[in-house]
Design an enzyme around this catalytic site. Structure first.
Site, PDB file in Angstrom:
ATOM      1  N   SER A  81      -3.440   0.622  11.118  1.00  0.00           N
ATOM      2  CA  SER A  81      -2.630   1.677  11.723  1.00  0.00           C
ATOM      3  C   SER A  81      -3.391   2.320  12.871  1.00  0.00           C
ATOM      4  O   SER A  81      -4.631   2.400  12.846  1.00  0.00           O
ATOM      5  CB  SER A  81      -2.356   2.730  10.644  1.00  0.00           C
ATOM      6  OG  SER A  81      -1.864   3.907  11.223  1.00  0.00           O
ATOM      7  N   TYR A 138      -5.118   8.808   3.580  1.00  0.00           N
ATOM      8  CA  TYR A 138      -4.384   7.591   3.963  1.00  0.00           C
ATOM      9  C   TYR A 138      -5.099   6.906   5.128  1.00  0.00           C
ATOM     10  O   TYR A 138      -5.412   5.708   5.076  1.00  0.00           O
ATOM     11  CB  TYR A 138      -2.931   7.927   4.349  1.00  0.00           C
ATOM     12  CG  TYR A 138      -2.256   6.785   5.069  1.00  0.00           C
ATOM     13  CD1 TYR A 138      -1.883   5.626   4.380  1.00  0.00           C
ATOM     14  CD2 TYR A 138      -2.008   6.836   6.443  1.00  0.00           C
ATOM     15  CE1 TYR A 138      -1.289   4.555   5.046  1.00  0.00           C
ATOM     16  CE2 TYR A 138      -1.419   5.771   7.115  1.00  0.00           C
ATOM     17  CZ  TYR A 138      -1.065   4.638   6.405  1.00  0.00           C
ATOM     18  OH  TYR A 138      -0.490   3.581   7.071  1.00  0.00           O
ATOM     19  N   GLY A 192       0.844  -1.189   0.000  1.00  0.00           N
ATOM     20  CA  GLY A 192       0.000   0.000   0.000  1.00  0.00           C
ATOM     21  C   GLY A 192       0.878   1.237   0.000  1.00  0.00           C
ATOM     22  O   GLY A 192       2.102   1.148   0.128  1.00  0.00           O
ATOM     23  N   LYS A 210      -7.258   3.197   5.356  1.00  0.00           N
ATOM     24  CA  LYS A 210      -7.050   2.087   6.305  1.00  0.00           C
ATOM     25  C   LYS A 210      -8.373   1.750   7.000  1.00  0.00           C
ATOM     26  O   LYS A 210      -8.723   0.584   7.180  1.00  0.00           O
ATOM     27  CB  LYS A 210      -5.993   2.457   7.351  1.00  0.00           C
ATOM     28  CG  LYS A 210      -4.583   2.547   6.791  1.00  0.00           C
ATOM     29  CD  LYS A 210      -4.052   1.154   6.478  1.00  0.00           C
ATOM     30  CE  LYS A 210      -2.768   1.202   5.685  1.00  0.00           C
ATOM     31  NZ  LYS A 210      -2.336  -0.087   5.157  1.00  0.00           N
TER      32      LYS A 210
HETATM   33  P1  NAD Z   1       6.745   0.464   2.542  1.00  0.00           P
HETATM   34  O1  NAD Z   1       6.347   1.498   1.565  1.00  0.00           O
HETATM   35  O2  NAD Z   1       8.168   0.350   2.913  1.00  0.00           O
HETATM   36  O3  NAD Z   1       6.235  -0.981   2.052  1.00  0.00           O
HETATM   37  C1  NAD Z   1       5.103  -1.152   1.249  1.00  0.00           C
HETATM   38  C2  NAD Z   1       5.507  -2.024   0.067  1.00  0.00           C
HETATM   39  O4  NAD Z   1       4.368  -2.245  -0.761  1.00  0.00           O
HETATM   40  C3  NAD Z   1       6.575  -1.387  -0.811  1.00  0.00           C
HETATM   41  O5  NAD Z   1       7.617  -2.314  -1.008  1.00  0.00           O
HETATM   42  C4  NAD Z   1       5.851  -1.070  -2.130  1.00  0.00           C
HETATM   43  O6  NAD Z   1       6.728  -1.170  -3.235  1.00  0.00           O
HETATM   44  C5  NAD Z   1       4.751  -2.105  -2.111  1.00  0.00           C
HETATM   45  N1  NAD Z   1       3.527  -1.726  -2.835  1.00  0.00           N
HETATM   46  C6  NAD Z   1       2.830  -0.569  -2.730  1.00  0.00           C
HETATM   47  N2  NAD Z   1       1.736  -0.617  -3.518  1.00  0.00           N
HETATM   48  C7  NAD Z   1       1.733  -1.839  -4.103  1.00  0.00           C
HETATM   49  C8  NAD Z   1       0.871  -2.478  -5.008  1.00  0.00           C
HETATM   50  N3  NAD Z   1      -0.220  -1.873  -5.480  1.00  0.00           N
HETATM   51  N4  NAD Z   1       1.165  -3.733  -5.411  1.00  0.00           N
HETATM   52  C9  NAD Z   1       2.271  -4.361  -4.941  1.00  0.00           C
HETATM   53  N5  NAD Z   1       3.139  -3.795  -4.097  1.00  0.00           N
HETATM   54  C10 NAD Z   1       2.865  -2.549  -3.678  1.00  0.00           C
HETATM   55  O7  NAD Z   1       5.840   0.675   3.844  1.00  0.00           O
HETATM   56  P2  NAD Z   1       5.939   0.002   5.291  1.00  0.00           P
HETATM   57  O8  NAD Z   1       6.354   1.037   6.254  1.00  0.00           O
HETATM   58  O9  NAD Z   1       6.692  -1.262   5.204  1.00  0.00           O
HETATM   59  O10 NAD Z   1       4.395  -0.272   5.553  1.00  0.00           O
HETATM   60  C11 NAD Z   1       3.798  -1.527   5.290  1.00  0.00           C
HETATM   61  C12 NAD Z   1       2.314  -1.429   5.593  1.00  0.00           C
HETATM   62  O11 NAD Z   1       2.135  -1.030   6.957  1.00  0.00           O
HETATM   63  C13 NAD Z   1       1.564  -0.394   4.754  1.00  0.00           C
HETATM   64  O12 NAD Z   1       0.290  -0.902   4.438  1.00  0.00           O
HETATM   65  C14 NAD Z   1       1.438   0.791   5.689  1.00  0.00           C
HETATM   66  O13 NAD Z   1       0.332   1.579   5.382  1.00  0.00           O
HETATM   67  C15 NAD Z   1       1.275   0.097   7.032  1.00  0.00           C
HETATM   68  N6  NAD Z   1       1.664   0.948   8.173  1.00  0.00           N
HETATM   69  C16 NAD Z   1       2.903   1.519   8.181  1.00  0.00           C
HETATM   70  C17 NAD Z   1       3.264   2.355   9.228  1.00  0.00           C
HETATM   71  C18 NAD Z   1       4.613   3.040   9.242  1.00  0.00           C
HETATM   72  O14 NAD Z   1       4.754   4.043   9.938  1.00  0.00           O
HETATM   73  N7  NAD Z   1       5.627   2.530   8.529  1.00  0.00           N
HETATM   74  C19 NAD Z   1       2.370   2.600  10.283  1.00  0.00           C
HETATM   75  C20 NAD Z   1       1.123   1.977  10.261  1.00  0.00           C
HETATM   76  C21 NAD Z   1       0.778   1.139   9.186  1.00  0.00           C
HETATM   77  N1  UFG Z   2       7.767  15.138  13.808  1.00  0.00           N
HETATM   78  C1  UFG Z   2       8.560  16.255  13.863  1.00  0.00           C
HETATM   79  N2  UFG Z   2       9.348  16.531  12.786  1.00  0.00           N
HETATM   80  C2  UFG Z   2       9.398  15.743  11.679  1.00  0.00           C
HETATM   81  C3  UFG Z   2       8.583  14.597  11.641  1.00  0.00           C
HETATM   82  C4  UFG Z   2       7.765  14.326  12.719  1.00  0.00           C
HETATM   83  O1  UFG Z   2       8.534  16.992  14.841  1.00  0.00           O
HETATM   84  O2  UFG Z   2      10.131  16.054  10.732  1.00  0.00           O
HETATM   85  C5  UFG Z   2       6.929  14.809  14.984  1.00  0.00           C
HETATM   86  C6  UFG Z   2       5.444  14.787  14.690  1.00  0.00           C
HETATM   87  O3  UFG Z   2       4.882  16.071  14.827  1.00  0.00           O
HETATM   88  C7  UFG Z   2       4.949  13.779  15.726  1.00  0.00           C
HETATM   89  C8  UFG Z   2       6.113  12.802  15.865  1.00  0.00           C
HETATM   90  O4  UFG Z   2       7.264  13.502  15.390  1.00  0.00           O
HETATM   91  O5  UFG Z   2       4.756  14.410  16.953  1.00  0.00           O
HETATM   92  C9  UFG Z   2       5.952  11.519  15.046  1.00  0.00           C
HETATM   93  O6  UFG Z   2       5.672  11.865  13.703  1.00  0.00           O
HETATM   94  P1  UFG Z   2       5.735  10.794  12.510  1.00  0.00           P
HETATM   95  O7  UFG Z   2       5.463  11.522  11.246  1.00  0.00           O
HETATM   96  O8  UFG Z   2       6.985  10.002  12.595  1.00  0.00           O
HETATM   97  O9  UFG Z   2       4.565   9.781  12.872  1.00  0.00           O
HETATM   98  P2  UFG Z   2       3.001  10.039  13.070  1.00  0.00           P
HETATM   99  O10 UFG Z   2       2.674   9.634  14.474  1.00  0.00           O
HETATM  100  O11 UFG Z   2       2.596  11.375  12.633  1.00  0.00           O
HETATM  101  O12 UFG Z   2       2.380   9.015  12.017  1.00  0.00           O
HETATM  102  C10 UFG Z   2       2.838   7.673  11.911  1.00  0.00           C
HETATM  103  C11 UFG Z   2       2.718   7.208  10.473  1.00  0.00           C
HETATM  104  C12 UFG Z   2       1.289   7.126  10.065  1.00  0.00           C
HETATM  105  C13 UFG Z   2       0.535   6.287  11.022  1.00  0.00           C
HETATM  106  C14 UFG Z   2       0.707   6.797  12.433  1.00  0.00           C
HETATM  107  C15 UFG Z   2       0.040   5.896  13.422  1.00  0.00           C
HETATM  108  O13 UFG Z   2       3.383   8.114   9.613  1.00  0.00           O
HETATM  109  O14 UFG Z   2       1.225   6.491   8.830  1.00  0.00           O
HETATM  110  O15 UFG Z   2       2.094   6.853  12.748  1.00  0.00           O
HETATM  111  O16 UFG Z   2       0.476   4.593  13.222  1.00  0.00           O
HETATM  112  F1  UFG Z   2      -0.767   6.311  10.695  1.00  0.00           F
END
Ligand code: NAD
Ligand code: UFG
Length: 336
Positions: A124, A149, A82, A153
């Site tokens: 998430s 986003y 995703g 989810k």
């Molecule tokens: P990421 O971008 O590193 O990994 C996602 C992978 O999916 C990538 O390798 C990308 O190439 C692949 N991809 C995207 N769209 C695709 C498609 N249509 N078909 C096939 N492959 C596809 O992200 P991540 O941090 O590893 O996150 C993995 C999952 O966890 C995601 O669904 C993300 O929304 C969810 N998530 C991530 C976080 C975070 O902060 N990293 C937090 C909460 C939820």
């Molecule tokens: N922050 C900064 N400076 C930056 C980036 C972030 O001060 O350059 C702060 C933000 O304001 C926040 C904290 O650091 O207080 C964490 O921020 P992130 O962007 O690392 O993470 P978020 O909690 O905003 O969001 C993350 C993922 C979302 C997910 C969420 C809950 O990016 O995809 O956690 O799982 F939905």
């Protein structure tokens, strides 16, 4: 056990593949490489002495998925694939709904055709929106999301809830991640964001390694201990182990299973800056800036349910999260 891993070349998916191979499970990866490098496969092989099957393709491509299910005897699916950048989702909502929601619908349709009914979905903490209280439990209200986003989810969660209601033979596990950070302790695998990082840890790491001048801290006037935002940072390997626990404990149990994956501990932005500075021996330049729109003050998980029902608990400390991130970043200053 053969587990189809969509998005398995990405940050969380790749670490999960390593942990799975070490636990004796067999990941079969599909990924369209829109946010990953093929070098990841070499690193997985280097760490585990096993090279998983990797098939390049898109989860929205029904014919491709049908061929994967026909070719491999899949027991379960973990759906990581995703798009995940909050800001980009505001600018490109249709791409996000197509990738995240439509992708999940095509995947579940193909699973049903193939008779595969065990699915673990990457959700998430964003589905909780701005929580009324912390720690957040799985029963707390969801749906008040603040960007496409997060809404994508939430929409997938609702689709999967309705699916399991209509077809109770499915086993569907929604894992709500808090803030995944850290890297493999070998320094061979980690997060490799393209362009300017959106998230705190990769941004701090790039400041420490000299790729960026300074961190902007978004807000110092929240109702928190030092005024900066508080989050539940969880080591990516603990998160990976949470998926294995979910597969083993509930992956074969029909019904809907929902778990928070976090540590239960909140850390502020300044806590993370200080911890990273300690781990790297570098000072992290920062400036205090206005709040980022859509951000919340504090967010951390209740971890009781995962502990009770999965027998899983995060083990790794913030010190390990920052030390492992620094090892990855300093060994691979430009990423993979
Ligand atoms: P990421 O971008 O590193 O990994 C996602 C992978 O999916 C990538 O390798 C990308 O190439 C692949 N991809 C995207 N769209 C695709 C498609 N249509 N078909 C096939 N492959 C596809 O992200 P991540 O941090 O590893 O996150 C993995 C999952 O966890 C995601 O669904 C993300 O929304 C969810 N998530 C991530 C976080 C975070 O902060 N990293 C937090 C909460 C939820
Ligand atoms: N922050 C900064 N400076 C930056 C980036 C972030 O001060 O350059 C702060 C933000 O304001 C926040 C904290 O650091 O207080 C964490 O921020 P992130 O962007 O690392 O993470 P978020 O909690 O905003 O969001 C993350 C993922 C979302 C997910 C969420 C809950 O990016 O995809 O956690 O799982 F939905």
């Amino acid at each position: 056990m053969n587990v189809l891993i969509t998005g398995g070349m990405g940050y969380i998916g790749s670490h999960t593949c390593v942990e799975m191979l070490e636990a004796g499970l067999t990941p079969i990866i599909i990924d369209n490489l829109c946010n990953a490098r093929s070098e990841v496969l070499n690193r997985i092989e280097h760490l585990t002495q096993q090279r998983p099957v990797f098939l390049e393709g898109d989860v929205r491509d029904e014919a491709f998925l049908d061929s994967v299910f026909a070719q491999y005897d899949i027991d379960s699916v973990i759906h990581f694939a995703g798009l995940k950048a909050v800001g980009e989702s505001v600018r490109k909502p249709l791409e996000y709904y197509d990738n995240n929601v439509n992708g999940s619908l095509v995947l579940t349709r193909c699973m049903r055709k193939a008779g595969v009914t065990s699915l673990v979905f990457s959700s998430s903490a964003t589905v909780y929106g701005d929580p009324q209280s912390v720690p957040i439990t799985e029963q707390d209200p969801t749906g008040a999301t603040t960007n496409p986003y997060g809404t994508s989810k939430y929409m997938v969660e609702r689709c999967l809830m309705d699916l399991v209601h209509a077809e109770p033979e499915w086993s569907i596990t929604l894992l709500r991640y808090f803030n995944p950070v850290g890297a493999h302790p070998s320094g061979l695998m980690g997060e490799d964001p393209q362009g300017t990082p959106n998230n705190l840890m990769p941004f701090i790491a790039q400041v420490a390694v000299g790729r960026r001048e300074k961190l902007s801290i978004f807000g110092d006037d929240y109702q928190t201990k030092d005024g900066t935002g508080v989050r539940d940072y969880i080591h990516v390997l603990d998160l990976a182990d949470g998926h294995i626990a979910a597969l083993q404990q509930v992956g074969a149990k029909p019904g809907l299973h929902i778990f928070n994956l976090g540590t239960g501990q909140g850390s502020s932005v300044l806590d993370m800056v200080n911890a990273f500075s300690q781990a790297s021996g570098k000072s992290i330049a920062y400036e205090l800036c206005p709040r980022r729109p859509g951000d919340i003050a504090k967010c951390w998980a209740s971890t009781d349910k995962a502990q009770r029902e999965l027998g899983w608990k995060a083990k790794r400390s913030v010190t390990e999260m920052t030390a492992d991130t620094w090892r990855w970043q300093s060994n691979n200053p430009q990423g993979y």
